[in-house]
Scaffold this motif. Structure first.
Motif, mmCIF file in Angstrom:
data_model
loop_
_atom_site.group_PDB
_atom_site.id
_atom_site.type_symbol
_atom_site.label_atom_id
_atom_site.label_comp_id
_atom_site.label_asym_id
_atom_site.label_seq_id
_atom_site.Cartn_x
_atom_site.Cartn_y
_atom_site.Cartn_z
ATOM 1 N N ILE A 1 41.410 43.970 21.580
ATOM 2 C CA ILE A 1 40.438 43.761 22.647
ATOM 3 C C ILE A 1 40.509 44.871 23.701
ATOM 4 N N LEU B 1 39.306 45.132 27.346
ATOM 5 C CA LEU B 1 38.841 44.265 28.427
ATOM 6 C C LEU B 1 38.265 45.116 29.547
ATOM 7 N N VAL C 1 44.585 38.333 30.938
ATOM 8 C CA VAL C 1 45.211 39.147 29.887
ATOM 9 C C VAL C 1 46.248 38.332 29.132
ATOM 10 N N LEU D 1 44.546 35.832 26.775
ATOM 11 C CA LEU D 1 43.987 36.500 25.602
ATOM 12 C C LEU D 1 45.099 36.878 24.628
ATOM 13 N N ARG D 2 46.189 37.384 25.146
ATOM 14 C CA ARG D 2 47.307 37.782 24.285
ATOM 15 C C ARG D 2 47.982 36.576 23.640
ATOM 16 N N VAL E 1 45.529 43.467 23.860
ATOM 17 C CA VAL E 1 44.573 43.597 24.959
ATOM 18 C C VAL E 1 44.920 44.821 25.788
#
Length: 292
Positions: free
Chosen positions: A3, A5, A24, A27-28, A34
């Motif tokens: 990703i 971002l 973050v 998402l991780r 990321v």
């Protein structure tokens, strides 16, 4: 996913900038890599997004409609997956797509990998060579003039600047002569407000084109006849419910392609300055590969 971002710390007046590390992290937590992408200019942000697409990465934006708009310039028509973490003031595009509006919940939904879906986008091209994508609404009347005036103002900062711009534009209110072609069917009329929508709202919930559907392959157009200041302001509260289109002085249209021309009018889309009219706006079905 790998990703990129695209984060805008100033979105939503900066109120959610402190959530970036947690976004973050969430998402991780889904097992994704990321990298936060930030640039000093809007063009720089778009270029970073395009490079991410070229590298085969997933683009996710964290910000408001303006940040989403920049992300769309990078991913539209490429098939690259695109995610939205709303962190702005209005977040109209995310709201109308039915995405989570809570910043952290949106990050969790993207991390969960719930699949993608095709969403229509609009492409606008100007006579000056401008080419841009938008997801929500293009304004080419009163609201565009308010944006244009507010962008020229250096004082005051914040919402008060737009309130003053509204007052100034009301005082200067006059109708303009428009030429419009809908799928080849041409008309000419005087108007104070013209809006072309892929989704229904702008400005934090103003449902200016209430029947717009980003999956039907069509654009919705709303045109208001010449109106006085008082009438225009009485209609504006109805826009939150979308009932302004029931007024006989407001007409609605639907088309795949919209050509719009008028003297001295600059188009704004997703709240961003695009270019002066004339423009051609085309609906591109499934141009966005949206996560969630």
């Amino acid at each position: 996913m790998n990703i990129a971002l695209l984060a805008n710390p100033t979105a939503g007046k900066g109120r959610k900038a402190g959530l970036l590390p947690e976004v973050v992290a969430r998402l991780r937590a889904g097992g994704h890599t990321v990298d936060v992408v930030s640039a000093g200019t809007r063009d720089g942000m778009v270029e970073q997004g395009r490079q991410a697409v070229a590298d085969g990465r997933t683009v996710v934006t964290m910000g408001g409609d303006g940040t989403v708009h920049l992300g769309l310039q990078a991913v539209a028509g490429t098939g690259a997956p695109f995610g939205i973490v709303p962190a702005g003031t209005g977040n109209d595009f995310a709201v109308r797509l039915g995405l989570p509006t809570d910043t952290l919940r949106a990050a969790e939904a993207i991390a969960a990998g719930t699949g993608t879906r095709g969403v229509d986008l609009a492409r606008v091209t100007g006579a000056d060579g401008t080419s841009a994508w938008f997801g929500a609404v293009l304004a080419a009347g009163f609201d565009a003039f308010v944006n244009e005036r507010a962008n020229r103002m250096r004082w005051p900062r914040g919402p008060q600047r737009y309130n003053l711009a509204i007052v100034a534009e009301l005082l200067a209110l006059r109708s303009r002569r428009y030429r419009m072609r809908l799928d080849g069917d041409e008309s000419e009329f005087d108007s104070v407000l013209v809006a072309v929508g892929n989704t229904e709202s702008y400005g934090g919930g103003f449902r200016i084109v209430p029947d717009a559907d980003p999956t039907d392959g069509l654009l919705d157009v709303v045109v208001a006849e010449p109106l006085g200041r008082g009438t225009l302001m009485r209609l504006r509260p109805k826009v939150f419910k979308g009932t302004h289109v029931l007024d006989p002085r407001v007409s609605t249209h639907r088309a795949r392609s919209v050509e719009l021309a008028a003297e001295g009018v600059t188009a704004y889309a997703d709240g961003e300055r695009i270019c002066p009219l004339p423009v051609t706006i085309t609906c591109v079905p499934g141009a966005l590969n949206l996560i969630g």
